[in-house]
Design a protein around this motif. Structure first.
Motif, PDB file in Angstrom:
ATOM      1  N   VAL A   3      15.745   9.927  -3.393  1.00 36.88           N
ATOM      2  CA  VAL A   3      14.546   8.880  -3.640  1.00 36.88           C
ATOM      3  C   VAL A   3      14.263   9.011  -5.184  1.00 36.88           C
ATOM      4  O   VAL A   3      14.210  10.339  -5.824  1.00 36.88           O
ATOM      5  N   LEU A   4      13.697   8.005  -5.971  1.00 37.30           N
ATOM      6  CA  LEU A   4      13.115   8.117  -7.209  1.00 37.30           C
ATOM      7  C   LEU A   4      11.757   7.481  -7.030  1.00 37.30           C
ATOM      8  O   LEU A   4      11.579   6.323  -6.601  1.00 37.30           O
ATOM      9  N   GLY A   5      10.671   8.301  -7.584  1.00 36.06           N
ATOM     10  CA  GLY A   5       9.310   7.563  -7.317  1.00 36.06           C
ATOM     11  C   GLY A   5       8.101   8.382  -8.078  1.00 36.06           C
ATOM     12  O   GLY A   5       8.646   9.555  -8.569  1.00 36.06           O
ATOM     13  N   ALA A   6       7.114   8.124  -7.496  1.00 33.04           N
ATOM     14  CA  ALA A   6       5.898   8.832  -7.808  1.00 33.04           C
ATOM     15  C   ALA A   6       4.854   8.454  -6.751  1.00 33.04           C
ATOM     16  O   ALA A   6       5.007   7.252  -6.180  1.00 33.04           O
ATOM     17  N   CYS A   7       3.614   9.423  -6.776  1.00 31.03           N
ATOM     18  CA  CYS A   7       2.525   8.803  -5.927  1.00 31.03           C
ATOM     19  C   CYS A   7       1.453   8.859  -6.736  1.00 31.03           C
ATOM     20  O   CYS A   7       1.336   8.947  -7.860  1.00 31.03           O
ATOM     21  N   CYS A   8       0.390   8.084  -6.306  1.00 27.69           N
ATOM     22  CA  CYS A   8      -1.056   8.284  -6.963  1.00 27.69           C
ATOM     23  C   CYS A   8      -1.891   8.599  -5.935  1.00 27.69           C
ATOM     24  O   CYS A   8      -1.840   8.638  -4.645  1.00 27.69           O
ATOM     25  N   GLY A   9      -2.678   9.325  -6.449  1.00 33.37           N
ATOM     26  CA  GLY A   9      -3.943   9.794  -5.828  1.00 33.37           C
ATOM     27  C   GLY A   9      -3.513  11.246  -5.215  1.00 33.37           C
ATOM     28  O   GLY A   9      -4.063  11.776  -4.136  1.00 33.37           O
ATOM     29  N   GLY A  10      -2.555  11.908  -5.814  1.00 36.01           N
ATOM     30  CA  GLY A  10      -2.096  13.274  -5.255  1.00 36.01           C
ATOM     31  C   GLY A  10      -0.671  13.232  -4.894  1.00 36.01           C
ATOM     32  O   GLY A  10       0.218  12.319  -5.074  1.00 36.01           O
ATOM     33  N   SER A  11      -0.243  14.397  -4.258  1.00 34.07           N
ATOM     34  CA  SER A  11       1.154  14.652  -4.065  1.00 34.07           C
ATOM     35  C   SER A  11       1.376  14.116  -2.459  1.00 34.07           C
ATOM     36  O   SER A  11       0.317  14.338  -1.574  1.00 34.07           O
ATOM     37  N   PHE A  12       2.240  13.617  -1.979  1.00 33.14           N
ATOM     38  CA  PHE A  12       2.555  13.301  -0.649  1.00 33.14           C
ATOM     39  C   PHE A  12       3.914  13.575  -0.131  1.00 33.14           C
ATOM     40  O   PHE A  12       4.730  13.435  -0.734  1.00 33.14           O
ATOM     41  N   ARG A  29      16.003  11.475  10.150  1.00 32.79           N
ATOM     42  CA  ARG A  29      15.088  11.214   9.152  1.00 32.79           C
ATOM     43  C   ARG A  29      15.100  11.880   7.870  1.00 32.79           C
ATOM     44  O   ARG A  29      15.557  13.153   7.922  1.00 32.79           O
ATOM     45  N   PHE A  30      14.989  11.380   6.698  1.00 31.28           N
ATOM     46  CA  PHE A  30      14.960  12.025   5.478  1.00 31.28           C
ATOM     47  C   PHE A  30      13.679  12.262   5.077  1.00 31.28           C
ATOM     48  O   PHE A  30      12.814  11.416   4.855  1.00 31.28           O
ATOM     49  N   THR A  31      13.350  13.529   4.809  1.00 34.89           N
ATOM     50  CA  THR A  31      11.852  13.947   4.412  1.00 34.89           C
ATOM     51  C   THR A  31      11.835  14.274   3.203  1.00 34.89           C
ATOM     52  O   THR A  31      12.554  14.869   2.775  1.00 34.89           O
ATOM     53  N   PHE A  32      11.004  13.460   2.440  1.00 35.45           N
ATOM     54  CA  PHE A  32      10.790  13.991   0.852  1.00 35.45           C
ATOM     55  C   PHE A  32       9.513  14.030   0.536  1.00 35.45           C
ATOM     56  O   PHE A  32       8.512  13.871   1.455  1.00 35.45           O
ATOM     57  N   ALA A  33       9.019  14.546  -0.541  1.00 32.87           N
ATOM     58  CA  ALA A  33       7.749  14.777  -1.213  1.00 32.87           C
ATOM     59  C   ALA A  33       7.882  14.305  -2.636  1.00 32.87           C
ATOM     60  O   ALA A  33       8.868  14.734  -3.231  1.00 32.87           O
ATOM     61  N   LEU A  34       6.798  13.749  -3.110  1.00 34.53           N
ATOM     62  CA  LEU A  34       6.966  13.249  -4.559  1.00 34.53           C
ATOM     63  C   LEU A  34       5.198  13.540  -4.893  1.00 34.53           C
ATOM     64  O   LEU A  34       4.577  13.485  -4.404  1.00 34.53           O
ATOM     65  N   SER A  35       5.322  14.022  -6.210  1.00 34.01           N
ATOM     66  CA  SER A  35       3.983  14.396  -7.068  1.00 34.01           C
ATOM     67  C   SER A  35       3.317  13.197  -7.514  1.00 34.01           C
ATOM     68  O   SER A  35       3.981  11.955  -7.454  1.00 34.01           O
ATOM     69  N   ASP A  36       2.304  13.286  -7.789  1.00 39.53           N
ATOM     70  CA  ASP A  36       1.380  11.960  -8.461  1.00 39.53           C
ATOM     71  C   ASP A  36       2.234  12.039  -9.707  1.00 39.53           C
ATOM     72  O   ASP A  36       2.776  12.674 -10.346  1.00 39.53           O
ATOM     73  N   PHE A  37       2.006  10.519 -10.047  1.00 42.89           N
ATOM     74  CA  PHE A  37       2.449   9.907 -11.489  1.00 42.89           C
ATOM     75  C   PHE A  37       1.979  10.838 -12.574  1.00 42.89           C
ATOM     76  O   PHE A  37       2.555  10.631 -13.882  1.00 42.89           O
ATOM     77  N   LEU A  38       0.706  11.268 -12.498  1.00 44.96           N
ATOM     78  CA  LEU A  38       0.186  11.967 -13.781  1.00 44.96           C
ATOM     79  C   LEU A  38       0.296  13.451 -13.612  1.00 44.96           C
ATOM     80  O   LEU A  38      -0.394  14.072 -14.341  1.00 44.96           O
ATOM     81  N   ALA A  39       0.830  13.858 -12.773  1.00 44.88           N
ATOM     82  CA  ALA A  39       1.091  15.475 -12.479  1.00 44.88           C
ATOM     83  C   ALA A  39       1.890  16.104 -13.592  1.00 44.88           C
ATOM     84  O   ALA A  39       2.729  15.281 -14.060  1.00 44.88           O
TER      85      ALA A  39
END
Length: 106
Positions: A3-12, A29-39
């Protein structure tokens, strides 16, 4: 899968459910983690994919960190046949792309 993306309000952390033919959930299931867009750095092993030149809000440049998009990917141990992806419902996760690679074609 990736996946390509970002989170807001922290990493999820979240997951994408893989749906088999006929609409059945076959449990993968594909488990993923993305950081905040300003990290500044990744928090969960994801990779920096895009860094923008500036953050703009309401037509004005906002000083501070440059916005970023992250990629997260994982391999399944066995080939999985899927007909659809069921995306998470999470207002803090912003996915801009999701992809799968057929088994044997890396």
């Amino acid at each position: 899968m990736g996946v390509l993306g970002a989170c807001c309000g922290g990493s999820f952390h979240d997951e994408i459910q893989l749906v088999g033919s006929g609409g059945s959930d076959h449990g993968d299931r594909f488990t993923f983690a993305l950081s905040d867009f300003l990290a500044v750095r990744p928090a969960n092993g994801e990779r920096l994919e895009v860094m923008c030149s500036t953050l703009r809000e309401h037509g004005r440049d906002v000083p501070g960190p440059r916005p970023r998009l992250w990629t997260s990917s994982a391999e399944f141990p066995d080939a999985v046949e899927i007909a659809a992806l069921r995306l998470p419902v999470n207002p803090s996760v912003h996915l801009f792309g999701a992809w799968t690679i057929p088994a044997g074609r890396r």
